[in-house]
Write a protein that holds these residues in place. Structure first.
Motif, PDB file in Angstrom:
ATOM      1  N   ALA A  74       0.843  -1.340  -0.123  1.00 56.16           N
ATOM      2  CA  ALA A  74       0.091  -0.167   0.022  1.00 56.16           C
ATOM      3  C   ALA A  74       0.917   1.290  -0.022  1.00 56.16           C
ATOM      4  N   ALA A  75       1.959   1.104   0.741  1.00 49.34           N
ATOM      5  CA  ALA A  75       2.793   2.287   0.910  1.00 49.34           C
ATOM      6  C   ALA A  75       3.405   2.692  -0.670  1.00 49.34           C
ATOM      7  N   ILE A  76       3.695   1.512  -1.422  1.00 49.79           N
ATOM      8  CA  ILE A  76       4.291   1.787  -2.425  1.00 49.79           C
ATOM      9  C   ILE A  76       3.262   2.223  -3.634  1.00 49.79           C
ATOM     10  N   TYR A  77       2.257   1.713  -3.476  1.00 49.45           N
ATOM     11  CA  TYR A  77       1.197   2.514  -4.192  1.00 49.45           C
ATOM     12  C   TYR A  77       0.624   3.903  -3.916  1.00 49.45           C
ATOM     13  N   GLY A  78       0.897   4.273  -2.643  1.00 55.45           N
ATOM     14  CA  GLY A  78       0.592   5.711  -2.392  1.00 55.45           C
ATOM     15  C   GLY A  78       1.716   6.439  -2.669  1.00 55.45           C
ATOM     16  N   TYR A  79       3.006   5.935  -2.742  1.00 59.09           N
ATOM     17  CA  TYR A  79       4.275   6.849  -3.322  1.00 59.09           C
ATOM     18  C   TYR A  79       4.080   7.127  -4.793  1.00 59.09           C
ATOM     19  N   PHE A  80       3.418   6.280  -5.481  1.00 59.47           N
ATOM     20  CA  PHE A  80       3.339   6.600  -6.891  1.00 59.47           C
ATOM     21  C   PHE A  80       1.950   7.282  -7.402  1.00 59.47           C
ATOM     22  N   PHE A  81       0.842   7.193  -6.377  1.00 55.76           N
ATOM     23  CA  PHE A  81      -0.284   7.537  -6.698  1.00 55.76           C
ATOM     24  C   PHE A  81      -1.030   8.653  -5.886  1.00 55.76           C
ATOM     25  N   TYR A  82      -0.445   8.781  -4.703  1.00 57.73           N
ATOM     26  CA  TYR A  82      -1.059   9.868  -3.868  1.00 57.73           C
ATOM     27  C   TYR A  82      -0.723  11.546  -4.357  1.00 57.73           C
ATOM     28  N   LYS A  83      -1.584  12.328  -4.751  1.00 64.10           N
ATOM     29  CA  LYS A  83      -1.510  13.441  -5.493  1.00 64.10           C
ATOM     30  C   LYS A  83      -0.689  13.485  -6.636  1.00 64.10           C
ATOM     31  N   LYS A  84      -0.733  12.523  -7.362  1.00 64.39           N
ATOM     32  CA  LYS A  84      -0.141  12.326  -8.735  1.00 64.39           C
ATOM     33  C   LYS A  84      -1.378  12.209  -9.929  1.00 64.39           C
ATOM     34  N   GLU A  85      -0.672  12.490 -10.968  1.00 62.98           N
ATOM     35  CA  GLU A  85      -1.569  12.125 -12.269  1.00 62.98           C
ATOM     36  C   GLU A  85      -1.423  10.616 -12.440  1.00 62.98           C
ATOM     37  N   LEU A  86      -2.830  10.044 -12.531  1.00 67.30           N
ATOM     38  CA  LEU A  86      -2.588   8.445 -12.692  1.00 67.30           C
ATOM     39  C   LEU A  86      -2.649   7.914 -14.301  1.00 67.30           C
ATOM     40  N   THR A  87      -1.351   8.442 -14.559  1.00 63.11           N
ATOM     41  CA  THR A  87      -1.039   7.888 -16.089  1.00 63.11           C
ATOM     42  C   THR A  87      -0.764   6.396 -16.215  1.00 63.11           C
ATOM     43  N   LEU A  88      -0.852   5.811 -17.270  1.00 61.67           N
ATOM     44  CA  LEU A  88      -0.614   4.524 -17.763  1.00 61.67           C
ATOM     45  C   LEU A  88       0.553   3.969 -17.131  1.00 61.67           C
ATOM     46  N   LYS A  89       1.647   5.038 -17.661  1.00 64.20           N
ATOM     47  CA  LYS A  89       2.972   4.675 -17.166  1.00 64.20           C
ATOM     48  C   LYS A  89       3.219   4.610 -15.684  1.00 64.20           C
ATOM     49  N   ARG A  90       2.603   5.482 -14.946  1.00 66.78           N
ATOM     50  CA  ARG A  90       2.632   5.229 -13.650  1.00 66.78           C
ATOM     51  C   ARG A  90       2.128   4.083 -12.981  1.00 66.78           C
ATOM     52  N   ILE A  91       0.739   3.772 -13.444  1.00 66.01           N
ATOM     53  CA  ILE A  91       0.079   2.498 -13.017  1.00 66.01           C
ATOM     54  C   ILE A  91       1.072   1.400 -13.215  1.00 66.01           C
ATOM     55  N   ILE A  92       1.559   1.300 -14.448  1.00 60.80           N
ATOM     56  CA  ILE A  92       2.589   0.018 -14.970  1.00 60.80           C
ATOM     57  C   ILE A  92       3.718   0.169 -13.710  1.00 60.80           C
ATOM     58  N   LEU A  93       4.335   1.342 -13.694  1.00 61.77           N
ATOM     59  CA  LEU A  93       5.556   1.232 -12.812  1.00 61.77           C
ATOM     60  C   LEU A  93       5.260   0.993 -11.581  1.00 61.77           C
TER      61      LEU A  93
END
Length: 170
Positions: free
Chosen positions: A87-106
């Protein structure tokens, strides 16, 4: 870490409940070490809405409560740590950031490799004494399939869910 208000705590409580239902009730166990589950949906939603630490704590709580309500083997704190870390990893990538396909994949590649494949294999090895190499090799096809499923589902619904959840907090 910003203070959590009552609405966000209630939101996290609902996400914890959904994680437990998706994992323990709707999940499909494949032997003792693999489970098909859509519990990643409330995990990633909570991570994107409230951030890495609160969502990590909520996921750890969901893991413990899920074990207490429906144990599927011995309790092992490593899996609770995995719940927090994922959950912390997902939060690092997603929290207050644009949810792009690249970000979702990474985010999903990092979470899958670090949490599910590497650490998950270590915990199963410690619990069962099974050789690490074969466990690792056995996890790869299943985790690869789940990786694709997570990416597709998140790409299709995560942004809409985050937008709806954000409206609750305005």
């Amino acid at each position: 870490m910003k203070q959590l208000n009552t609405k966000k705590l209630a939101f996290l409580a609902v996400m914890v409940a959904l994680q437990i239902v998706f994992t323990r009730t709707l999940g499909i166990d494949l032997g003792s070490v693999q489970r098909i589950s859509f519990s990643f949906i409330p995990v990633t939603l909570a991570s994107a809405v409230v951030g890495p630490i609160p969502s990590g704590i909520a996921s750890a709580v969901a893991d413990i409560l899920g074990f207490v309500t429906k144990p599927t083997g011995p309790y092992f704190p490593g899996f609770t740590f995995n719940a927090f870390l994922g959950a912390a990893i997902y939060g690092y990538f997603f929290y207050k950031k644009e949810l792009t396909l690249k970000r979702i994949i990474l985010a999903n590649v990092v979470a899958t490799l670090v949490v599910n494949v590497c650490l998950g294999t270590v915990w199963v090895h410690m619990l069962t004494g099974s050789p690490y190499g074969p466990l690792f090799a056995a996890k790869l096809p299943f985790q690869g399939l789940m990786l694709v499923i997570k990416i597709v589902v998140q790409a299709l619904i995560l942004k809409r869910l985050v937008d709806e959840a954000a409206r609750m907090f305005q």
